[in-house]
Enzyme design. Structure first.
Site, PDB file in Angstrom:
ATOM      1  N   SER A 119      -4.124   9.793  -4.114  1.00 51.03           N
ATOM      2  CA  SER A 119      -2.964   9.229  -4.809  1.00 51.03           C
ATOM      3  C   SER A 119      -2.459  10.071  -5.970  1.00 51.03           C
ATOM      4  O   SER A 119      -1.378   9.788  -6.508  1.00 51.03           O
ATOM      5  CB  SER A 119      -3.291   7.816  -5.309  1.00 51.03           C
ATOM      6  N   LYS A 129       1.114  11.277  -5.922  1.00 54.61           N
ATOM      7  CA  LYS A 129       2.258  10.529  -6.433  1.00 54.61           C
ATOM      8  C   LYS A 129       2.835  11.151  -7.709  1.00 54.61           C
ATOM      9  O   LYS A 129       3.980  10.864  -8.067  1.00 54.61           O
ATOM     10  CB  LYS A 129       1.860   9.076  -6.670  1.00 54.61           C
ATOM     11  N   SER A 138      -0.176   2.534  -8.407  1.00 55.90           N
ATOM     12  CA  SER A 138      -0.384   3.407  -7.245  1.00 55.90           C
ATOM     13  C   SER A 138       0.167   2.821  -5.951  1.00 55.90           C
ATOM     14  O   SER A 138      -0.503   2.806  -4.914  1.00 55.90           O
ATOM     15  CB  SER A 138      -1.889   3.708  -7.088  1.00 55.90           C
TER      16      SER A 138
END
Length: 391
Positions: free
Chosen positions: A68, A71, A131
């Site tokens: 993640s 991102k 997230s």
């Protein structure tokens, strides 16, 4: 500290003669925490964001799966589009039926309903603080038309930033058999750009304690926010494929450190290592500002311009980190491909300041033109040519 460098006389006025004594007086009595061991974090990097200096590194150029943390690049692309006016924080995007079917409840999510129309601001808050995998896809499809088009923009920005060991195949970092990969050094470069180019958006959309959407409140799992003084982001990551990672940043008294930890065995190990790492960085290095933001660092020659020289200034304050209790030699050099060719716009990145501290890796800091230099007319070129004979 002993300084070497031409066209940098102003730096001496910025350094107090008693700097060494002040450094020694500010040493802490207790030993500061240590950097993470190789067992705790096989990949680790700690960078002074204000100078670009590497304070500690381990396998900083090894490619790894970011999960993640991906991102962060999605946020950076969105910030760039907002800056260009190609995206508006109040703009809304619909959730495509196929997107809802694939991403509803998949991993971390903001629980977007099938009929939702979230704003860009809501999507960014959810992506960077809880997230949201679903939010990442909706933003990518809404802003670029498709995920492949969005990842194309991510990779284009990576190339612009010099992220030579990175490639993005998804907006959210969901497992893709290693098609998305980064290096710690590349992530630190991305984090510096995110913060320096978009400071207000960084403060708005990153580092919040959590986010609530559609009546569902979720906390931010950042290991430093609310626990470490000055912590304000950036992004954790975990999948079975990647292990536990963290891209983090802390600012104290005008000094900012950026860290990367990757491939930790557990969230607990990662979180403890991150806290120790940042405290070690602040505790074992002293910090001295060399140039204030907007102050003239030096000049560059200009060819065929209305002016023969242009002042060079930094985008942010320039400082140097040195190990506490030491008195290393520090050298500063301005490098550019010159003479620069007019026209030059105010704010154009035209030079680099090389900062080298004895015993530490060299860092580079971009310098921009302090003012516009228009292309010279015929008469100006004539007089510039004559003046050049005597310079």
């Amino acid at each position: 500290m002993r300084f070497i460098g031409a066209c940098l006389a102003a730096v001496f006025a910025a350094i107090a003669p008693a700097s060494l004594a002040q450094t020694q007086a500010s040493q802490v009595d207790e030993a500061a925490p240590a950097p993470p061991t190789a067992e705790q974090a096989p990949i680790a990097l700690l960078v002074d964001a204000t100078s670009g200096q590497v304070l500690h590194e381990r396998n900083a150029d090894r490619r790894f799966v970011p999960a993640s943390i991906t991102k962060t690049m999605t946020a950076y692309v969105a910030f760039e589009l907002l800056e260009e006016g190609a995206l508006d924080p109040r703009q809304t995007f619909a959730v495509r039926p196929e997107t809802f079917r694939e991403w509803s409840g998949k991993g971390s999510t903001m629980f977007l309903p099938a009929d939702a129309r979230p704003t860009v601001a809501e999507l960014l808050m959810a992506i960077m603080n809880i997230s949201a995998n679903d939010g990442s896809i909706v933003l990518a499809e809404g802003a670029a038309g498709s995920v492949p088009q969005w990842t194309g923009m991510m990779n284009a920005k990576a190339r612009e930033l010099g992220m030579t060991n990175s490639h993005f195949h998804s907006p959210n970092g969901w497992m893709d058999e290693g098609k998305t990969f980064v290096s710690a050094r590349d992530l630190a470069r991305l984090a510096r750009a995110l913060i320096l180019r978009h400071p207000q958006r960084y403060r708005t959309f990153i580092g919040n304690e959590g986010f609530s959407y559609n009546g569902i409140a979720q906390p931010n799992h950042d290991p430093l926010i609310g626990r470490v003084e000055g912590a304000d982001g950036i992004k954790t990551g975990f999948t079975n494929e990647a292990g536990n990672g963290f891209l983090g940043s802390v600012e104290r008294n005008g000094r900012r450190l950026i860290m990367v930890i990757a491939a930790a065995d557990s969230a607990r190990v990662r979180n403890n290592a991150a806290r120790d790492y940042i405290e070690w960085g602040f505790g074992n290095f002293s910090h001295r500002t060399l140039f204030a933001r907007g102050s003239t660092v030096g000049t560059a020659r200009v060819q065929n311009g209305e002016a023969r020289h242009v002042d060079l200034i930094p985008l942010a304050p320039i400082s140097v980190s040195v190990p506490r209790g030491s008195d290393p030699e520090v050298s500063l050099r301005i490098r550019y491909e010159g003479p620069l060719k007019a026209p030059i716009a105010e704010g154009d990145r035209v030079a680099m300041l090389e900062l080298e501290v004895e015993g530490m890796p060299t860092s580079q800091i971009p310098l921009v033109a302090a003012e516009e230099v228009a292309e010279a007319g015929i008469l100006d070129r004539f007089w510039n040519g004559i003046a050049g004979w005597f310079s």
